[in-house]
Design a protein around this motif. Structure first.
Motif, PDB file in Angstrom:
ATOM      1  N   ARG A 190     -10.244  -0.310  -8.342  1.00  0.00           N
ATOM      2  CA  ARG A 190      -9.567  -1.604  -8.224  1.00  0.00           C
ATOM      3  C   ARG A 190      -8.080  -1.408  -8.466  1.00  0.00           C
ATOM      4  O   ARG A 190      -7.672  -0.575  -9.290  1.00  0.00           O
ATOM      5  N   LEU A 191      -7.288  -2.178  -7.752  1.00  0.00           N
ATOM      6  CA  LEU A 191      -5.844  -2.058  -7.862  1.00  0.00           C
ATOM      7  C   LEU A 191      -5.357  -2.378  -9.269  1.00  0.00           C
ATOM      8  O   LEU A 191      -4.376  -1.800  -9.743  1.00  0.00           O
ATOM      9  N   ARG A 224      -9.773  -4.370  -4.166  1.00  0.00           N
ATOM     10  CA  ARG A 224     -10.582  -3.157  -4.119  1.00  0.00           C
ATOM     11  C   ARG A 224      -9.875  -2.075  -3.299  1.00  0.00           C
ATOM     12  O   ARG A 224      -9.290  -2.359  -2.259  1.00  0.00           O
ATOM     13  N   ILE A 225      -9.957  -0.840  -3.766  1.00  0.00           N
ATOM     14  CA  ILE A 225      -9.340   0.275  -3.063  1.00  0.00           C
ATOM     15  C   ILE A 225     -10.354   1.391  -2.893  1.00  0.00           C
ATOM     16  O   ILE A 225     -11.262   1.565  -3.708  1.00  0.00           O
ATOM     17  N   ASP A 264       0.818  -1.212   0.000  1.00  0.00           N
ATOM     18  CA  ASP A 264       0.000   0.000   0.000  1.00  0.00           C
ATOM     19  C   ASP A 264       0.853   1.264   0.000  1.00  0.00           C
ATOM     20  O   ASP A 264       0.477   2.274  -0.597  1.00  0.00           O
ATOM     21  N   ARG A 266      -7.683   3.000   1.696  1.00  0.00           N
ATOM     22  CA  ARG A 266      -7.987   1.696   2.281  1.00  0.00           C
ATOM     23  C   ARG A 266      -7.964   0.664   1.155  1.00  0.00           C
ATOM     24  O   ARG A 266      -8.324   0.979   0.012  1.00  0.00           O
ATOM     25  N   ARG A 267      -7.585  -0.563   1.511  1.00  0.00           N
ATOM     26  CA  ARG A 267      -7.586  -1.627   0.508  1.00  0.00           C
ATOM     27  C   ARG A 267      -8.151  -2.895   1.115  1.00  0.00           C
ATOM     28  O   ARG A 267      -7.825  -3.258   2.242  1.00  0.00           O
TER      29      ARG A 267
END
Length: 587
Positions: free
Chosen positions: A303-304, A279-280, A217, A274-275
């Motif tokens: 999405r990452l 999904r982020i 992250d 946040r992850r």
């Protein structure tokens, strides 16, 4: 002819380094194929870097490396580079965990027979490595003594260890490396009074905060913050605090509005990420510093695996609040073309960091990373721009046997960067840098003008352009541009000061030259100009001290070579520089 049984090996004092990957067996159980592939890539990079840092690979087995170096400082520099590489890059994580090497270094006499190295001290070095924590480096007392005085290092004694099959206990030290994050560098001091900044709408983008402990992250938020700054700085009516200064504020604990007030900016953007799996969620807030009022809050879900489209969406939303008069066409030009691979992006970020050291080992290390990024994404222009920079530095310091070939290669790679991404200012800036040192002043300034057109608020490009103006005979104009850049990047890197000193030297302002150089945190690249300036002021004792430092930092220094490096159009300031170096005792 082979060596017979009566062949007597030579005794040589060597630094011995052992490294292996911590938790290798556990990771193989979780993800056998993924672990094997990522470990092979990691070991391939490490094996290549051994030679770049002056060592020789003796043996590899499974997940381990055994290398020898002539001197302990070189071995430790290599070990630190490896640990920083795998600590900083989320691209090396596998099975949900970051790849981490354990490294041990010992120094002593060994038996050398051709490529083979053997003896008691080899066994000691192998035993030291297992004492290191994952991501750590352990050394013995001989190594600690050999590197005494190296800046940024602290050695914590682990006591006298009893090593398997080694009779005498040895004191072992854990290396604490400030640059790697083992210790946190001090926060820069904010001005006690707000700084007066131009009337343009000004904005500070604080580093986005990751709200999970996953090391990946930090990699994502650093890239996201940097890209937000880069995109916003392309809007001509925005005054954007530069990336370097923004990232120096990462550990700031005060209210974002208070920080913005102290820096004299009108707006401040802060946020968190946040992850959950792929999904982020990014939450951002835009505040007005003058009254502390929140002008805008927003939440973005994405999405990452689509991180760059996600970034563009965020930038477009912010731009609509801060620069509503900028049209759709300008926003399209502002979009930085992103690599398809997050891994390539991370490798390029790390490579640029390494190039700022101006040292041979780190420059060649950076080239490996840019090459790997180019393999991952052959259309990523920034990887080619980074490669161009490494060849330019190699020409400047004669890191390779064909200096002129290196400079021509720098030009070719800069043009390849532009061909792949004609809207990225960095490619044009690298072309300007390479053309400048070919003494093609008009071509260099034209390339920098194009870079400035694409990204008018990029502080680094301002200073690079100022460097070209100094050598083209316009040092006063260069100084004005440097001062503008420093306002945008108040926690600027040392090389800004070096360029400022160069402009003042060109004007014959030697006291001003020395004042600028004295503000550099790392003086290693300042000694040449300081030696010349002190000599021309008649302060020979001080000049000779700096000349001695030049020889220590650059053991192969040659006055004939450095007569060719500064690309002055007018030979007069160059002759003054060379005469100053000669008077200081350099030849």
């Amino acid at each position: 002819m082979g060596q017979g049984a009566d062949f007597t090996p030579e005794r040589r004092r060597r630094a011995l380094l052992f490294a292996d990957i911590a938790g290798y067996s556990r990771s193989m159980q979780r993800d056998e194929l993924g672990t094997w592939q990522r470990v092979q890539q990691a070991l391939a990079l490490v094996r290549m870097l051994v030679g770049d840092y002056g060592g020789r690979l003796v043996d590899t087995a499974g997940d381990g490396v055994f290398a020898v170096f002539d001197r302990a400082p070189a071995a430790l520099r290599f070990a630190l580079a490896v640990q920083r590489e795998f600590r900083d890059q989320a691209v090396w994580s596998v099975a949900g965990e970051r790849l981490a090497f354990r490294i041990g270094i010992h120094e002593g006499e060994v038996l050398v027979a051709g490529p083979q190295v053997a003896g008691h001290h080899v066994n000691v070095a192998a035993r030291i490595e297992v004492l290191a924590p994952p991501g750590g480096i352990c050394v013995t007392e001989p190594v600690r003594r050999a590197v005494a005085g190296e800046p940024g290092l602290v050695f914590r004694s682990l006591g006298r260890a009893r090593l398997r099959h080694i009779e005498e206990p040895l004191e072992v030290f854990l290396v604490m490396d400030e640059a790697s994050g083992e210790t946190v560098p001090a926060m820069p001091e904010l001005p006690s009074q707000p700084v007066a900044i131009a009337e343009l709408a000004s904005v500070l983008v604080l580093p986005i905060t990751p709200l999970s402990a996953d090391p990946a992250d930090r990699h994502v938020v650093d890239g996201l913050t940097g890209d937000l700054i880069g995109h916003l700085s392309r809007f001509r009516d925005l005054f954007v605090i530069a990336r370097h200064s923004a990232f120096r504020l990462r550990e700031a604990t005060g209210d974002p509005v208070d920080i913005a007030r102290q820096l004299g900016v009108r707006y401040v953007l802060s946020g968190s990420l946040r992850r959950s799996g792929p999904r982020i969620r990014l939450e951002v807030e835009l505040d007005e510093a003058e009254n502390g009022r929140a002008l805008w809050r927003e939440r973005y879900d994405g999405r990452l695996d689509d991180i760059f489209a996600f970034e563009d969406e965020v930038v477009t939303a912010i731009a609509s609040r801060l620069a509503v008069h900028i049209g759709e066409r300008e926003r399209q030009r502002a979009r930085l073309r992103q690599p398809h691979e997050l891994a390539a992006y991370g490798l390029v970020l790390r490579g640029w960091e390494l190039t700022l050291t101006w040292r041979r080992d780190e420059t060649l290390h950076a080239r490996r990373l840019f090459d790997r990024a180019r393999e991952l994404d052959p259309e990523y222009g920034r990887a080619f721009a980074g490669l161009s920079r490494t060849f330019n530095i190699s020409w400047r310091y004669r890191f390779e046997p064909d200096p002129e070939g290196s400079l021509l290669r720098a030009v070719e790679l800069a043009r390849e960067a532009i061909a792949r991404d004609p809207f990225d200012a960095r490619g044009f800036a690298e072309l300007g840098f390479a053309e400048l040192y070919r003494k093609q002043h008009e071509a260099a300034i034209a390339a920098y003008e194009e870079a400035s057109e694409l990204n008018p608020n990029d502080a680094d490009i301002m200073v690079e352009k100022a460097d070209a103006l100094t050598y083209a005979g316009e040092p006063q104009r260069a100084i004005a541009l440097i001062e503008r850049a420093m306002a945008r990047n108040p926690f600027h890197p040392d090389w800004y000061l070096w360029v400022l000193a160069d402009a003042r030297f060109t004007l014959g302002d030697y006291k001003g030259t020395l004042e600028a150089l004295a503000r550099m945190r790392d003086p290693s690249q300042a000694h040449r100009m300081a030696a010349a300036a002190w000599a021309l002021l008649g302060q020979m004792e001080k000049a000779r001290l700096h000349a001695y430092a030049v020889k220590r930092v650059q053991p192969g220094f040659s006055l004939d070579h450095w007569r060719q490096v500064p690309p002055y159009r007018d030979p007069e300031p160059l002759e003054r520089f060379v005469e100053g170096l000669r008077l200081a005792g350099l030849d």
